[in-house]
Every structure is written in C-alpha cells, then in structure tokens.
Write an enzyme that holds these catalytic residues in place. Structure first.
Site, PDB file in Angstrom:
ATOM      1  CG  ASP A  91      10.538  28.537  45.120  1.00 48.59           C
ATOM      2  OD1 ASP A  91      10.157  28.269  43.778  1.00 48.59           O
ATOM      3  OD2 ASP A  91       9.635  28.756  45.964  1.00 48.59           O
ATOM      4  CD  GLU A 111       8.969  24.994  46.853  1.00 52.03           C
ATOM      5  OE1 GLU A 111       8.973  25.951  46.026  1.00 52.03           O
ATOM      6  OE2 GLU A 111       8.678  23.727  46.303  1.00 52.03           O
ATOM      7  CE  LYS A 113       6.144  27.939  46.515  1.00 52.15           C
ATOM      8  NZ  LYS A 113       6.606  27.843  44.897  1.00 52.15           N
TER       9      LYS A 113
END
Length: 278
Positions: A91, A111, A113
């Site tokens: 990401d 990342e 989430k």
C-alpha cells in the site's frame, strides 16, 4: 480540503521548517492520510536528514526480482516462475537507499489494513446481518492475503539482517481491548476484543512469530537451536487499541523509527557516503 492538497501542504510545511516535527500540529493529528502519502513524507524526511544518501520510492517489486534475489543465494532457489511480470504492490510502496556498491537496498515497506466497522455501526444505530437485527458482523478472512506479501518480501530480503515491513491495522476486527460504544438512544454496548466472531489478529501472528504488537521488530532475530542459528524475519504490526484510525503523526513516527533501524543495519554498506563532508 482534499487529501492530496492536505498532503502537499504538510510536505511544504516540513520543507519550510527543515524538519519533520513541524507537521505535528492539530491538523496533522486529525488528518486521515493514506499510507502512501505518509511514506512520501518519510522519504522527504530521510533525504533531509541524510543528504549524502540517495533514496527512492517505488510502487512494486516483480516476481522475477524476487526469484533473481533468491537464486543468487542458492542455485536451487528462485527457479520456478510462471508469470515474470507479476508484481507485489504494498500500500505504501517501497523506500530504498543506494549503497556504496550502487545496489538499491530496502529501507521501508508499508501496508495499511482496515477491517471491521462494528464500532461505527453501533454508534450510528445501524443493525447488520441478513435480517438487519444484529449488532456485530462476522469478520471475513480477507486479511489473510497479507501473508503472501510478507512472504514475498521476506524471500526478496533473505540476504539482509533487517526486515522493515510494517502493517498498520485498524477497525473492530483488530482490537486488543474491550471498547464500550454508545448507541444513539444512550444505551451502551461492549465490543469484546477476544470475540471469535470479530477478532482476526490471530490470523496474522504467524508473520511475527507471536511476538508483541506495536513494537519495531525490523532487526532480524536469531534463535539458537542446538548447534545452529535460525534467522527470523518478522513483520512489525501496529494496532490502535480501540479500533480508531491512525493519525499522520502516529504513522510517520513509526515509519521513521523503522527506517532509522534499516539504515543502522545497513550502515557498513553506506559508510563511504555517510562519511562524506557536505
């Protein structure tokens, strides 16, 4: 103000004051930036602090790069490849530094989430389920796909002594404490962190060997077993205790901390550049 404009303004603030701490105002604390935007702020901070080093950020690595990295270590590794152009896109992208031998070395992979809207739904009085009569929505298993990216980068970095992979987790599926939520009618509901219906953190702990959350684990750990040592590459998992959203300030501090660890672990291969006089 759009997210992009906010990110541009924060970057300009940082440059103008010659330091990352300048963005830690009230706007930064409430700003819900994407992890990629904050990674760019991290990159600018590293460039300012280490002007003799060359950094870059890129969006992905390819399966071919991973296989080539493995094959350099052992001829049996990295020999199976079906789709050479397949790639892995974290990401927040990949921040790298160029070493004294002109090789690019990974400094940071990020990342973010978010999974589970139960807290928001309860606070708004929204019922879920097929009959719209439930307070909680059973969590899915989408987060398990994160293991693939972690494994791919671990393979790519098998020759390194650090593993600067961060996952920022938020949402009701990643709680580490009970959260009391008030409904619109004033009644209160306790979302329990250890509910088997909601919590999905145990689906991720294989990637940090069951070590602590909210800790920089980027320096690889060596375990002595009889007459051999085993190297562990652990993802660093950061969780907001109450499922709330990460702020720019919080994420940026963590990213810089992990990046600094990477540079320390790589310092012997950056010595010539770090020793230069400005």
């Amino acid at each position: 103000m759009s997210r992009k404009n906010q990110s541009d303004r924060l970057t300009a603030q940082q440059k103008a004051s010659e330091g990352v701490l300048s963005i830690f105002g009230e706007d930064a604390k409430i700003h819900d930036s994407k992890v990629g935007e904050i990674a760019k702020l991290t990159l600018e901070s590293l460039r300012q602090k280490y002007p003799n080093l060359t950094f870059r950020i890129r969006a992905f690595i390819t399966k071919k790069e991973i296989n080539d990295s493995l094959n350099k270590l052992d001829s049996e590794l990295g020999t199976t490849l079906i789709l050479p152009n397949a790639n892995i896109r974290p990401d927040g992208g990949i921040i790298e530094v160029k070493d004294d031998s002109n090789n690019w070395r990974i400094v940071l992979v990020t990342e973010a989430k978010r999974q589970g809207k139960d807290i928001e739904n309860i606070s708004k009085g929204i019922k879920v389920g097929t009959k719209k009569d439930q307070d909680l929505m059973a969590a899915g298993n989408a987060i398990e796909r994160s293991h693939k990216n972690i494994s791919e980068f671990a393979n790519y970095m098998l020759s390194e002594l650090h593993f600067p992979y961060i996952i920022f987790l938020e949402g009701s599926n990643f709680l580490i404490q009970n959260v009391i939520v008030e409904r619109p009618d004033g009644t209160k509901y306790t979302v329990t962190y250890n509910s088997g219906i909601l919590n999905r953190l145990d689906r991720l702990t294989a990637s940090n060997y069951g070590m602590k959350f909210n800790k920089n684990l980027s320096e690889n750990k060596f375990i002595a077993i009889e007459n051999r040592n085993i190297m562990l590459q652990a993802a660093s998992m950061y969780i907001t205790s109450d499922g709330s959203k990460w702020t720019t300030e919080q994420m940026l501090k963590i990213m810089l901390d992990v990046s600094e660890t990477s540079l320390r672990m790589l310092s012997k291969d950056l010595f010539t550049q770090l020793a230069k006089k400005d």
